[in-house]
Motif scaffolding. Structure first.
Motif, PDB file in Angstrom:
ATOM      1  N   ARG A  46       0.837  -1.212   0.000  1.00 41.17           N
ATOM      2  CA  ARG A  46       0.000   0.000   0.000  1.00 41.17           C
ATOM      3  C   ARG A  46       0.866   1.254   0.000  1.00 41.17           C
ATOM      4  NH1 ARG A  46      -2.456   1.004   4.361  1.00 41.17           N
ATOM      5  NH2 ARG A  46      -4.089   2.327   3.523  1.00 41.17           N
ATOM      6  N   GLU A  47       1.926   1.247   0.795  1.00 47.81           N
ATOM      7  CA  GLU A  47       2.804   2.415   0.847  1.00 47.81           C
ATOM      8  C   GLU A  47       3.510   2.625  -0.488  1.00 47.81           C
ATOM      9  OE1 GLU A  47       3.092   4.784   3.142  1.00 47.81           O
ATOM     10  OE2 GLU A  47       1.389   3.747   4.026  1.00 47.81           O
ATOM     11  N   ALA A  48       3.874   1.528  -1.151  1.00 44.96           N
ATOM     12  CA  ALA A  48       4.516   1.656  -2.455  1.00 44.96           C
ATOM     13  C   ALA A  48       3.543   2.247  -3.481  1.00 44.96           C
ATOM     14  CB  ALA A  48       5.008   0.288  -2.922  1.00 44.96           C
ATOM     15  N   TYR A  49       2.297   1.784  -3.466  1.00 37.88           N
ATOM     16  CA  TYR A  49       1.294   2.347  -4.379  1.00 37.88           C
ATOM     17  C   TYR A  49       1.018   3.813  -4.041  1.00 37.88           C
ATOM     18  CZ  TYR A  49       0.284  -2.449  -5.871  1.00 37.88           C
ATOM     19  OH  TYR A  49       0.377  -3.715  -6.366  1.00 37.88           O
ATOM     20  N   ARG A  50       1.013   4.122  -2.762  1.00 43.05           N
ATOM     21  CA  ARG A  50       0.749   5.506  -2.360  1.00 43.05           C
ATOM     22  C   ARG A  50       1.879   6.420  -2.806  1.00 43.05           C
ATOM     23  NH1 ARG A  50      -1.623   7.048   3.585  1.00 43.05           N
ATOM     24  NH2 ARG A  50      -2.321   9.149   3.090  1.00 43.05           N
ATOM     25  N   LYS A  51       3.106   5.925  -2.725  1.00 39.28           N
ATOM     26  CA  LYS A  51       4.244   6.691  -3.219  1.00 39.28           C
ATOM     27  C   LYS A  51       4.138   6.898  -4.722  1.00 39.28           C
ATOM     28  CE  LYS A  51       8.438   8.446  -3.331  1.00 39.28           C
ATOM     29  NZ  LYS A  51       8.746   9.794  -2.777  1.00 39.28           N
ATOM     30  N   SER A  52       3.702   5.859  -5.434  1.00 42.18           N
ATOM     31  CA  SER A  52       3.510   5.970  -6.877  1.00 42.18           C
ATOM     32  C   SER A  52       2.457   7.017  -7.205  1.00 42.18           C
ATOM     33  CB  SER A  52       3.095   4.613  -7.445  1.00 42.18           C
ATOM     34  OG  SER A  52       2.894   4.683  -8.840  1.00 42.18           O
ATOM     35  N   MET A  53       1.364   7.047  -6.425  1.00 48.27           N
ATOM     36  CA  MET A  53       0.315   8.044  -6.625  1.00 48.27           C
ATOM     37  C   MET A  53       0.828   9.446  -6.350  1.00 48.27           C
ATOM     38  SD  MET A  53      -2.607   5.813  -4.697  1.00 48.27           S
ATOM     39  CE  MET A  53      -3.632   7.234  -4.292  1.00 48.27           C
ATOM     40  N   ASN A  86      -1.869   8.443 -12.055  1.00 50.20           N
ATOM     41  CA  ASN A  86      -1.606   7.007 -12.211  1.00 50.20           C
ATOM     42  C   ASN A  86      -2.822   6.219 -11.727  1.00 50.20           C
ATOM     43  OD1 ASN A  86      -0.691   4.353 -12.155  1.00 50.20           O
ATOM     44  ND2 ASN A  86       1.373   4.921 -11.507  1.00 50.20           N
ATOM     45  N   ALA A  87      -3.727   5.942 -12.650  1.00 51.90           N
ATOM     46  CA  ALA A  87      -4.990   5.271 -12.300  1.00 51.90           C
ATOM     47  C   ALA A  87      -4.769   3.842 -11.825  1.00 51.90           C
ATOM     48  CB  ALA A  87      -5.930   5.293 -13.509  1.00 51.90           C
ATOM     49  N   ASP A  88      -3.778   3.158 -12.388  1.00 54.68           N
ATOM     50  CA  ASP A  88      -3.526   1.772 -11.979  1.00 54.68           C
ATOM     51  C   ASP A  88      -3.078   1.708 -10.515  1.00 54.68           C
ATOM     52  OD1 ASP A  88      -4.190   0.670 -14.408  1.00 54.68           O
ATOM     53  OD2 ASP A  88      -2.152   0.755 -15.199  1.00 54.68           O
ATOM     54  N   ALA A  89      -2.186   2.619 -10.128  1.00 52.84           N
ATOM     55  CA  ALA A  89      -1.725   2.641  -8.739  1.00 52.84           C
ATOM     56  C   ALA A  89      -2.875   2.981  -7.800  1.00 52.84           C
ATOM     57  CB  ALA A  89      -0.582   3.644  -8.572  1.00 52.84           C
ATOM     58  N   GLU A  90      -3.743   3.901  -8.214  1.00 55.80           N
ATOM     59  CA  GLU A  90      -4.905   4.255  -7.404  1.00 55.80           C
ATOM     60  C   GLU A  90      -5.821   3.046  -7.205  1.00 55.80           C
ATOM     61  OE1 GLU A  90      -6.954   7.540  -9.108  1.00 55.80           O
ATOM     62  OE2 GLU A  90      -5.640   9.032  -8.173  1.00 55.80           O
ATOM     63  N   ARG A  91      -6.060   2.319  -8.293  1.00 51.05           N
ATOM     64  CA  ARG A  91      -6.949   1.146  -8.214  1.00 51.05           C
ATOM     65  C   ARG A  91      -6.357   0.089  -7.281  1.00 51.05           C
ATOM     66  NH1 ARG A  91      -6.271  -3.378 -10.676  1.00 51.05           N
ATOM     67  NH2 ARG A  91      -4.838  -2.474 -12.216  1.00 51.05           N
ATOM     68  N   LYS A  92      -5.073  -0.187  -7.425  1.00 56.64           N
ATOM     69  CA  LYS A  92      -4.434  -1.205  -6.593  1.00 56.64           C
ATOM     70  C   LYS A  92      -4.417  -0.777  -5.124  1.00 56.64           C
ATOM     71  CE  LYS A  92      -1.533  -2.670 -10.448  1.00 56.64           C
ATOM     72  NZ  LYS A  92      -0.176  -2.621 -11.046  1.00 56.64           N
ATOM     73  N   TYR A  93      -4.157   0.515  -4.894  1.00 58.77           N
ATOM     74  CA  TYR A  93      -4.177   1.015  -3.521  1.00 58.77           C
ATOM     75  C   TYR A  93      -5.571   0.869  -2.920  1.00 58.77           C
ATOM     76  CZ  TYR A  93      -3.701   4.130   0.463  1.00 58.77           C
ATOM     77  OH  TYR A  93      -3.700   4.641   1.734  1.00 58.77           O
ATOM     78  N   ALA A  94      -6.577   1.194  -3.720  1.00 59.07           N
ATOM     79  CA  ALA A  94      -7.955   1.088  -3.238  1.00 59.07           C
ATOM     80  C   ALA A  94      -8.315  -0.356  -2.919  1.00 59.07           C
ATOM     81  CB  ALA A  94      -8.911   1.661  -4.284  1.00 59.07           C
ATOM     82  N   GLU A  95      -7.877  -1.286  -3.763  1.00 59.09           N
ATOM     83  CA  GLU A  95      -8.174  -2.693  -3.532  1.00 59.09           C
ATOM     84  C   GLU A  95      -7.573  -3.176  -2.218  1.00 59.09           C
ATOM     85  OE1 GLU A  95      -8.288  -4.049  -8.275  1.00 59.09           O
ATOM     86  OE2 GLU A  95      -6.578  -4.568  -6.983  1.00 59.09           O
ATOM     87  N   LEU A  96      -6.322  -2.778  -1.951  1.00 57.46           N
ATOM     88  CA  LEU A  96      -5.678  -3.213  -0.711  1.00 57.46           C
ATOM     89  C   LEU A  96      -6.286  -2.529   0.505  1.00 57.46           C
ATOM     90  CD1 LEU A  96      -1.885  -3.520  -1.631  1.00 57.46           C
ATOM     91  CD2 LEU A  96      -3.665  -5.257  -1.584  1.00 57.46           C
ATOM     92  N   SER A 136      -9.641  11.074  -3.442  1.00 57.14           N
ATOM     93  CA  SER A 136      -8.973  12.357  -3.200  1.00 57.14           C
ATOM     94  C   SER A 136      -8.237  12.390  -1.867  1.00 57.14           C
ATOM     95  CB  SER A 136      -9.994  13.498  -3.259  1.00 57.14           C
ATOM     96  OG  SER A 136     -11.001  13.310  -2.273  1.00 57.14           O
ATOM     97  N   LYS A 137      -8.808  11.767  -0.831  1.00 57.50           N
ATOM     98  CA  LYS A 137      -8.177  11.828   0.483  1.00 57.50           C
ATOM     99  C   LYS A 137      -6.936  10.957   0.571  1.00 57.50           C
ATOM    100  CE  LYS A 137      -9.860   9.722   4.023  1.00 57.50           C
ATOM    101  NZ  LYS A 137     -10.704   9.273   5.120  1.00 57.50           N
ATOM    102  N   PHE A 138      -6.739  10.096  -0.430  1.00 53.46           N
ATOM    103  CA  PHE A 138      -5.578   9.217  -0.405  1.00 53.46           C
ATOM    104  C   PHE A 138      -4.449   9.724  -1.287  1.00 53.46           C
ATOM    105  CE2 PHE A 138      -9.379   6.568   0.178  1.00 53.46           C
ATOM    106  CZ  PHE A 138      -9.158   6.177   1.474  1.00 53.46           C
ATOM    107  N   ARG A 139      -4.705  10.778  -2.047  1.00 53.68           N
ATOM    108  CA  ARG A 139      -3.656  11.324  -2.893  1.00 53.68           C
ATOM    109  C   ARG A 139      -2.696  12.151  -2.063  1.00 53.68           C
ATOM    110  NH1 ARG A 139      -8.199  12.148  -6.504  1.00 53.68           N
ATOM    111  NH2 ARG A 139      -8.012  10.732  -8.248  1.00 53.68           N
ATOM    112  N   GLY A 140      -1.520  12.413  -2.663  1.00 51.78           N
ATOM    113  CA  GLY A 140      -0.518  13.199  -1.969  1.00 51.78           C
ATOM    114  C   GLY A 140       0.559  12.302  -1.402  1.00 51.78           C
TER     115      GLY A 140
END
Length: 217
Positions: A70-77, A83-93, A113-117
């Motif tokens: 999750r942290e890796a996907y969040r860093k990617s975002m 990066n829609a793919d990273a957002e989707r994977k982060y949301a799934e986890l 929106s609250k998970f971006r940044g």
């Protein structure tokens, strides 16, 4: 005999693409050790690449390390908000670990929106930026609309405050001809000072709380 100079040179971009394909292929065939080594080289080559961090999240996810993934996907975002793919994977986890009802509701509604940044925002650093100038802490947290609004409000209040306090100096330098323009605005001047202090205070407190909430999310 062939010299080293005759050998084809591989550009960094080509090497990055080759490693990215190697990671994806290794994951597809379940070769996690190979994928882990290749993605480590990717991150070493391009530590600020959204693709590298997304692939790193894929490897961690395959290894069962959900939290780190999750942290890796969040860093990617954070590196590439689009990066829609990273957002989707982060949301799934996030749904998988069922963090909180509010997070689950937001994710199910498609609100990311609250998970971006960027992750791990420093609350003290956010507050300090707002004390330098209102809105800077919000921009640091990724709250761009609020940051710009606070900055505009502070500028609107700062101009008359500076003019008021600079009035005696202006009069001393330019003489009696500026006396009327240099007169302090009285009550309105004090209200401007109080309002400016309030904007500074609100910006600092809000930035601190938001950074703290994002850090614990």
């Amino acid at each position: 005999m062939t010299s080293d100079s005759d050998e084809p040179l591989v550009s960094a971009e080509e090497e990055f693409g080759r490693l990215a394909e190697q990671v994806a292929r290794a994951l597809h065939f379940g070769r996690l050790s190979e994928a882990s080594q290749a993605v480590a080289r990717l991150l070493e080559m391009a530590p600020e690449s959204t693709t590298a961090h997304e692939l790193y999240g894929d490897v961690l996810r395959a290894q069962g390390n959900v939290k780190a993934a999750r942290e890796a996907y969040r860093k990617s975002m954070a590196l590439e908000p689009a990066n829609a793919d990273a957002e989707r994977k982060y949301a799934e986890l996030t749904l998988q670990v069922a963090e909180s009802p509010s997070d689950r509701a937001a994710l199910l509604a498609g609100d990311l929106s609250k998970f971006r940044g960027a992750p791990h925002k420093d609350p003290g650093g956010a507050a300090a930026r707002s004390l330098i100038f209102p809105g800077l802490g919000q921009l640091y947290n990724g709250d761009f609309e609020l940051g710009v609004g606070l900055a505009v409000a502070a500028l609107a209040l700062l101009v008359p405050v500076l003019l008021w306090w600079a009035a005696p100096l202006v009069e001393a330098m330019l003489g009696p001809m500026t006396r009327r323009a240099a007169e302090p605005p009285g009550v309105w001047g004090w209200l401007s000072v109080v309002a400016l202090i309030a904007v500074y205070g609100y910006s600092a407190v809000e930035a601190y709380r938001t950074a703290r909430a994002k850090g614990s999310g």
